[in-house]
Structures are given as structure tokens and as C-alpha cells.
Motif scaffolding. Structure first.
Motif, PDB file in Angstrom:
ATOM      1  N   UNK A  20      50.372  50.002  27.263  1.00  0.00           N
ATOM      2  CA  UNK A  20      51.406  51.103  27.505  1.00  0.00           C
ATOM      3  C   UNK A  20      52.565  50.716  28.295  1.00  0.00           C
ATOM      4  N   UNK A  21      53.720  50.657  28.143  1.00  0.00           N
ATOM      5  CA  UNK A  21      54.817  50.227  29.081  1.00  0.00           C
ATOM      6  C   UNK A  21      56.097  51.333  28.592  1.00  0.00           C
ATOM      7  N   UNK A  22      55.986  52.042  29.888  1.00  0.00           N
ATOM      8  CA  UNK A  22      57.012  53.166  29.853  1.00  0.00           C
ATOM      9  C   UNK A  22      56.720  54.193  28.774  1.00  0.00           C
ATOM     10  N   UNK A  23      55.679  54.569  28.564  1.00  0.00           N
ATOM     11  CA  UNK A  23      54.989  55.348  27.753  1.00  0.00           C
ATOM     12  C   UNK A  23      54.943  55.029  26.186  1.00  0.00           C
ATOM     13  N   UNK A  38      53.960  30.784  20.373  1.00  0.00           N
ATOM     14  CA  UNK A  38      54.403  31.733  19.401  1.00  0.00           C
ATOM     15  C   UNK A  38      53.835  33.006  20.126  1.00  0.00           C
ATOM     16  N   UNK A  39      54.792  33.902  20.503  1.00  0.00           N
ATOM     17  CA  UNK A  39      54.610  35.250  21.156  1.00  0.00           C
ATOM     18  C   UNK A  39      55.270  36.281  20.212  1.00  0.00           C
ATOM     19  N   UNK A  40      54.280  37.556  20.072  1.00  0.00           N
ATOM     20  CA  UNK A  40      54.943  38.742  19.414  1.00  0.00           C
ATOM     21  C   UNK A  40      54.843  39.852  20.469  1.00  0.00           C
ATOM     22  N   UNK A  41      55.842  40.592  20.515  1.00  0.00           N
ATOM     23  CA  UNK A  41      55.850  41.561  21.233  1.00  0.00           C
ATOM     24  C   UNK A  41      56.207  42.950  20.414  1.00  0.00           C
ATOM     25  N   UNK A  42      55.431  43.866  20.069  1.00  0.00           N
ATOM     26  CA  UNK A  42      55.809  44.828  19.080  1.00  0.00           C
ATOM     27  C   UNK A  42      55.413  46.190  19.646  1.00  0.00           C
ATOM     28  N   UNK A  43      56.542  46.934  19.501  1.00  0.00           N
ATOM     29  CA  UNK A  43      56.454  48.312  19.770  1.00  0.00           C
ATOM     30  C   UNK A  43      56.427  49.446  18.397  1.00  0.00           C
ATOM     31  N   UNK A  44      56.530  48.556  17.435  1.00  0.00           N
ATOM     32  CA  UNK A  44      56.623  49.535  16.153  1.00  0.00           C
ATOM     33  C   UNK A  44      55.342  49.003  15.133  1.00  0.00           C
ATOM     34  N   UNK A  45      54.622  48.062  15.605  1.00  0.00           N
ATOM     35  CA  UNK A  45      53.336  47.730  14.848  1.00  0.00           C
ATOM     36  C   UNK A  45      53.947  46.593  13.730  1.00  0.00           C
ATOM     37  N   UNK A  46      54.865  46.090  13.883  1.00  0.00           N
ATOM     38  CA  UNK A  46      55.354  44.707  13.010  1.00  0.00           C
ATOM     39  C   UNK A  46      56.024  43.657  13.936  1.00  0.00           C
ATOM     40  N   UNK A 105      59.914  43.386  18.260  1.00  0.00           N
ATOM     41  CA  UNK A 105      60.028  44.529  17.576  1.00  0.00           C
ATOM     42  C   UNK A 105      60.019  45.658  18.780  1.00  0.00           C
ATOM     43  N   UNK A 106      61.198  45.838  19.442  1.00  0.00           N
ATOM     44  CA  UNK A 106      61.107  46.783  20.563  1.00  0.00           C
ATOM     45  C   UNK A 106      61.860  48.101  20.541  1.00  0.00           C
ATOM     46  N   UNK A 107      61.239  49.110  20.764  1.00  0.00           N
ATOM     47  CA  UNK A 107      61.940  50.344  21.066  1.00  0.00           C
ATOM     48  C   UNK A 107      62.552  50.574  22.406  1.00  0.00           C
ATOM     49  N   UNK A 108      62.149  49.913  23.458  1.00  0.00           N
ATOM     50  CA  UNK A 108      62.660  49.797  24.834  1.00  0.00           C
ATOM     51  C   UNK A 108      62.836  48.467  25.543  1.00  0.00           C
ATOM     52  N   UNK A 110      64.812  47.998  28.146  1.00  0.00           N
ATOM     53  CA  UNK A 110      65.322  47.844  29.375  1.00  0.00           C
ATOM     54  C   UNK A 110      64.923  46.836  30.343  1.00  0.00           C
ATOM     55  N   UNK A 111      65.558  46.555  31.302  1.00  0.00           N
ATOM     56  CA  UNK A 111      65.061  45.456  32.187  1.00  0.00           C
ATOM     57  C   UNK A 111      63.751  45.642  32.681  1.00  0.00           C
ATOM     58  N   UNK A 112      63.234  46.895  32.882  1.00  0.00           N
ATOM     59  CA  UNK A 112      62.277  47.295  33.666  1.00  0.00           C
ATOM     60  C   UNK A 112      61.063  46.749  32.445  1.00  0.00           C
ATOM     61  N   UNK A 113      61.215  47.424  31.188  1.00  0.00           N
ATOM     62  CA  UNK A 113      60.200  46.977  30.216  1.00  0.00           C
ATOM     63  C   UNK A 113      59.856  45.733  30.101  1.00  0.00           C
ATOM     64  N   UNK A 114      61.278  44.758  30.120  1.00  0.00           N
ATOM     65  CA  UNK A 114      61.198  43.419  29.689  1.00  0.00           C
ATOM     66  C   UNK A 114      60.244  42.707  30.865  1.00  0.00           C
ATOM     67  N   UNK A 115      60.420  43.186  32.225  1.00  0.00           N
ATOM     68  CA  UNK A 115      59.733  42.441  33.372  1.00  0.00           C
ATOM     69  C   UNK A 115      58.239  42.861  33.196  1.00  0.00           C
ATOM     70  N   UNK A 116      58.184  44.115  32.935  1.00  0.00           N
ATOM     71  CA  UNK A 116      56.473  44.657  32.381  1.00  0.00           C
ATOM     72  C   UNK A 116      55.882  43.300  31.372  1.00  0.00           C
ATOM     73  N   UNK A 117      56.920  43.236  30.351  1.00  0.00           N
ATOM     74  CA  UNK A 117      56.433  42.458  29.322  1.00  0.00           C
ATOM     75  C   UNK A 117      56.140  40.919  29.772  1.00  0.00           C
ATOM     76  N   UNK A 118      57.002  40.603  30.596  1.00  0.00           N
ATOM     77  CA  UNK A 118      56.612  39.186  31.139  1.00  0.00           C
ATOM     78  C   UNK A 118      55.364  39.093  31.671  1.00  0.00           C
TER      79      UNK A 118
END
Length: 127
Positions: A20-23, A38-46, A105-108, A110-118
Motif C-alpha cells: 500500500x502506497x498512500x492508501x 524490467x520493472x513494472x509498477x502498477x496501481x491499476x493492475x495492468x 500505471x500509476x494513480x499517484x 507524487x514525489x512522496x509516492x515515487x520515493x516510496x516506490x524507489x
């Protein structure tokens, strides 16, 4: 009599995490191929937009090359390039300046979310 050949080690290494990243439920998959990370980051399931991130061979600093980005598939927007560079920089450098292919495939974004993803990408380290 037929002898069994010893099975070869897998040539592809992969790790997957769901956090969970920012909910927002976020799926992250990191896979190492011989020529790409190869890195996939998805908040939409695709898979979303595919971006190639490569070390810039024209950079003046060999130890810290710049990165060039190219949208291979999907929306080509300025923010996509900014996020891709931010997410891929450490990965490329830590893997010996290998290129990174990102699926975003990101909903959020924001810099905070991107840093959490890193941070999560680093916990999935396969390179």
C-alpha cells in the motif's frame, strides 16, 4: 539408456511485491534479463506505459551518466519521463549502467509516492 541433463539455472530472475502506497495498492515486479532490467509498477493492475531508460553515452561524467528516456508504448507526457528517470536512475547505476525498461500505471505519481516506490524497488533487487 538415456541420461538426464542437469537442469540449467534460470536465466531470468524476478521478484514481486504488493504494498500500500498512500492508501493505493501497488504491485511491483522486478525482473533481470541479460540485457535489461524490467520493472513494472502498477496501481491499476495492468502494465501501462512502457518507457525505455538508458544511460546517456554523451554524458561528460563517466561515473554518473545521465539518462535518456523513450516512451515505447502508451502516453508520452513530460511527467512520464520525469518519473521514469527518478525511478530508474539508481537501478541503472547499481546494475552497471544497464538499461531499464519500466511499465508505469500509476494513480499517484507524487514525489512522496515515487520515493516510496524507489524504496520498494530496492527491496526487490534482482540485479
Amino acid at each position: 539408456m538415456i541420461e538426464k541433463m542437469p537442469s540449467a539455472e534460470p536465466t531470468v530472475s524476478s521478484k514481486q511485491v504488493v504494498k500500500e502506497i498512500n492508501g493505493i495498492t501497488t504491485q511491483i515486479v522486478c525482473t533481470e534479463f541479460s540485457n535489461y532490467i524490467f520493472i513494472v509498477l502498477s496501481q491499476y493492475g495492468k502494465m501501462g506505459t512502457l518507457i525505455s531508460v538508458r544511460p546517456d553515452t554523451h554524458s561528460n561524467d563517466i561515473n554518473n551518466p545521465g539518462l535518456s528516456t523513450k516512451v515505447m508504448l502508451g502516453k508520452d507526457e513530460p511527467m512520464t519521463h520525469v518519473c521514469a528517470k527518478h525511478l530508474a536512475m539508481d537501478v541503472s547505476q547499481e546494475s552497471g549502467n544497464r538499461p531499464v525498461l519500466l511499465g508505469l500505471s500509476l494513480k499517484d505519481s507524487s514525489l512522496d509516492s515515487i520515493n516510496q516506490m524507489k524504496e520498494i524497488i530496492h527491496s526487490c533487487k534482482v540485479w
